[in-house]
Design a protein around this motif. Structure first.
Motif, PDB file in Angstrom:
ATOM      1  N   UNK A 177      10.523  38.810  -8.939  1.00 29.44           N
ATOM      2  CA  UNK A 177       9.607  39.847  -8.652  1.00 29.44           C
ATOM      3  C   UNK A 177       9.123  39.970  -7.437  1.00 29.44           C
ATOM      4  N   UNK A 178       8.498  40.907  -6.981  1.00 28.37           N
ATOM      5  CA  UNK A 178       7.701  40.793  -5.572  1.00 28.37           C
ATOM      6  C   UNK A 178       6.271  40.715  -5.962  1.00 28.37           C
ATOM      7  N   UNK A 179       5.778  39.946  -4.818  1.00 37.00           N
ATOM      8  CA  UNK A 179       4.288  39.622  -4.987  1.00 37.00           C
ATOM      9  C   UNK A 179       3.543  39.421  -3.654  1.00 37.00           C
ATOM     10  N   UNK A 180       2.478  39.364  -3.704  1.00 37.37           N
ATOM     11  CA  UNK A 180       1.427  38.912  -2.504  1.00 37.37           C
ATOM     12  C   UNK A 180       0.685  37.765  -2.967  1.00 37.37           C
ATOM     13  N   UNK A 181       0.705  36.824  -2.071  1.00 40.42           N
ATOM     14  CA  UNK A 181      -0.148  35.644  -2.365  1.00 40.42           C
ATOM     15  C   UNK A 181      -1.167  35.077  -1.451  1.00 40.42           C
ATOM     16  N   UNK A 182      -2.325  34.938  -1.663  1.00 41.03           N
ATOM     17  CA  UNK A 182      -3.212  34.558  -0.706  1.00 41.03           C
ATOM     18  C   UNK A 182      -3.402  33.116  -0.983  1.00 41.03           C
ATOM     19  N   UNK A 183      -3.545  32.461   0.063  1.00 42.19           N
ATOM     20  CA  UNK A 183      -3.785  31.049   0.224  1.00 42.19           C
ATOM     21  C   UNK A 183      -4.962  30.969   1.172  1.00 42.19           C
ATOM     22  N   UNK A 184      -5.993  30.013   0.447  1.00 42.11           N
ATOM     23  CA  UNK A 184      -7.283  29.939   1.324  1.00 42.11           C
ATOM     24  C   UNK A 184      -8.461  29.596   0.528  1.00 42.11           C
ATOM     25  N   UNK A 185      -9.778  30.012   0.595  1.00 40.72           N
ATOM     26  CA  UNK A 185     -10.684  29.533  -0.029  1.00 40.72           C
ATOM     27  C   UNK A 185     -11.457  30.784  -0.617  1.00 40.72           C
ATOM     28  N   UNK A 186     -10.899  31.982  -0.443  1.00 43.45           N
ATOM     29  CA  UNK A 186     -11.663  33.084  -1.102  1.00 43.45           C
ATOM     30  C   UNK A 186     -13.204  33.413  -0.427  1.00 43.45           C
ATOM     31  N   UNK A 187     -13.205  33.460   0.878  1.00 45.80           N
ATOM     32  CA  UNK A 187     -14.366  33.646   1.410  1.00 45.80           C
ATOM     33  C   UNK A 187     -15.499  34.901   0.890  1.00 45.80           C
ATOM     34  N   UNK A 188     -14.674  35.985   0.422  1.00 42.02           N
ATOM     35  CA  UNK A 188     -15.291  36.991  -0.094  1.00 42.02           C
ATOM     36  C   UNK A 188     -16.278  36.823  -1.241  1.00 42.02           C
ATOM     37  N   UNK A 189     -15.836  35.715  -1.896  1.00 39.04           N
ATOM     38  CA  UNK A 189     -16.484  35.133  -3.111  1.00 39.04           C
ATOM     39  C   UNK A 189     -17.026  34.145  -3.104  1.00 39.04           C
ATOM     40  N   UNK A 190     -17.220  33.626  -1.729  1.00 33.77           N
ATOM     41  CA  UNK A 190     -18.074  32.423  -1.638  1.00 33.77           C
ATOM     42  C   UNK A 190     -17.807  31.298  -2.525  1.00 33.77           C
ATOM     43  N   UNK A 191     -16.324  30.910  -2.593  1.00 36.12           N
ATOM     44  CA  UNK A 191     -15.879  30.035  -3.578  1.00 36.12           C
ATOM     45  C   UNK A 191     -15.679  28.575  -3.162  1.00 36.12           C
ATOM     46  N   UNK A 192     -16.583  28.204  -2.441  1.00 31.55           N
ATOM     47  CA  UNK A 192     -16.164  26.861  -1.794  1.00 31.55           C
ATOM     48  C   UNK A 192     -15.240  26.780  -0.626  1.00 31.55           C
ATOM     49  N   UNK A 193     -14.684  25.404  -0.505  1.00 36.32           N
ATOM     50  CA  UNK A 193     -13.907  25.117   0.624  1.00 36.32           C
ATOM     51  C   UNK A 193     -12.716  24.781   0.078  1.00 36.32           C
ATOM     52  N   UNK A 194     -12.496  24.710  -1.231  1.00 36.43           N
ATOM     53  CA  UNK A 194     -11.110  24.067  -1.661  1.00 36.43           C
ATOM     54  C   UNK A 194      -9.937  25.162  -1.747  1.00 36.43           C
ATOM     55  N   UNK A 195      -8.986  24.757  -1.076  1.00 36.07           N
ATOM     56  CA  UNK A 195      -7.665  25.756  -0.968  1.00 36.07           C
ATOM     57  C   UNK A 195      -7.066  26.254  -2.368  1.00 36.07           C
ATOM     58  N   UNK A 196      -6.950  27.438  -2.728  1.00 34.96           N
ATOM     59  CA  UNK A 196      -6.403  28.048  -3.474  1.00 34.96           C
ATOM     60  C   UNK A 196      -5.045  28.738  -3.301  1.00 34.96           C
ATOM     61  N   UNK A 197      -4.197  28.919  -4.324  1.00 33.71           N
ATOM     62  CA  UNK A 197      -2.779  29.692  -4.135  1.00 33.71           C
ATOM     63  C   UNK A 197      -2.987  30.535  -5.140  1.00 33.71           C
ATOM     64  N   UNK A 198      -3.213  31.815  -4.927  1.00 33.03           N
ATOM     65  CA  UNK A 198      -3.398  33.145  -5.919  1.00 33.03           C
ATOM     66  C   UNK A 198      -2.134  33.923  -5.753  1.00 33.03           C
TER      67      UNK A 198
END
Length: 132
Positions: free
Chosen positions: A57-78
């Motif tokens: 499948x085709x996709x887009x992946x965000x790697x980071x800490x989701x700054x818009x949601x103030x979700x902490x500083x842990x790295x996520x892979x979404x």
């Protein structure tokens, strides 16, 4: 951008875990990945191939800490899988990073994030057509 080039030879494997389901609420459900193996990749949004049950499948992946949601500083892979509507919690996905789209950005308004995600998906589809 050196981190991206090293992934052209490697695949990312992750277990899909239930998240806060914020992406689903804004029309961009994501698979939140708990990676099988730690890796270093620059924060940002990427165009990716997603392999699930021997389908690509085709996709887009965000790697980071989701700054818009103030979700902490842990790295996520979404990963948002384009044109995909299955429930895949507790399953494994294999991700192949193909190209960099943009930096991770903090948006002041949720609608600005939604507009950017729509633009990211449009850009990714166009770029994938060029790769084929």
């Amino acid at each position: 951008m050196n981190a991206l080039h090293q992934f052209n030879e490697h695949l990312i494997v992750g277990h899909v875990e239930k998240g806060k389901q914020l992406g689903r609420k804004i029309g961009f459900p994501t698979a939140n990945l708990n990676l099988v193996e730690e890796l270093m990749i620059d924060k940002g949004v990427y165009g990716v191939y997603v392999y699930h049950h021997s389908k690509k499948y085709l996709g887009i992946m965000n790697v980071g800490n989701r700054p818009t949601f103030n979700d902490g500083d842990h790295q996520t892979f979404e990963v948002h899988i384009l044109d995909f509507h299955e429930c895949i919690y507790d399953e494994y996905l294999t991700i192949e990073v193909m190209f960099y789209i943009r930096n991770e950005i903090k948006f002041d308004q949720l609608q600005d994030l939604i507009n950017q995600l729509q633009a990211d998906a449009f850009y990714a589809r166009k770029k994938f057509r060029l790769l084929q």
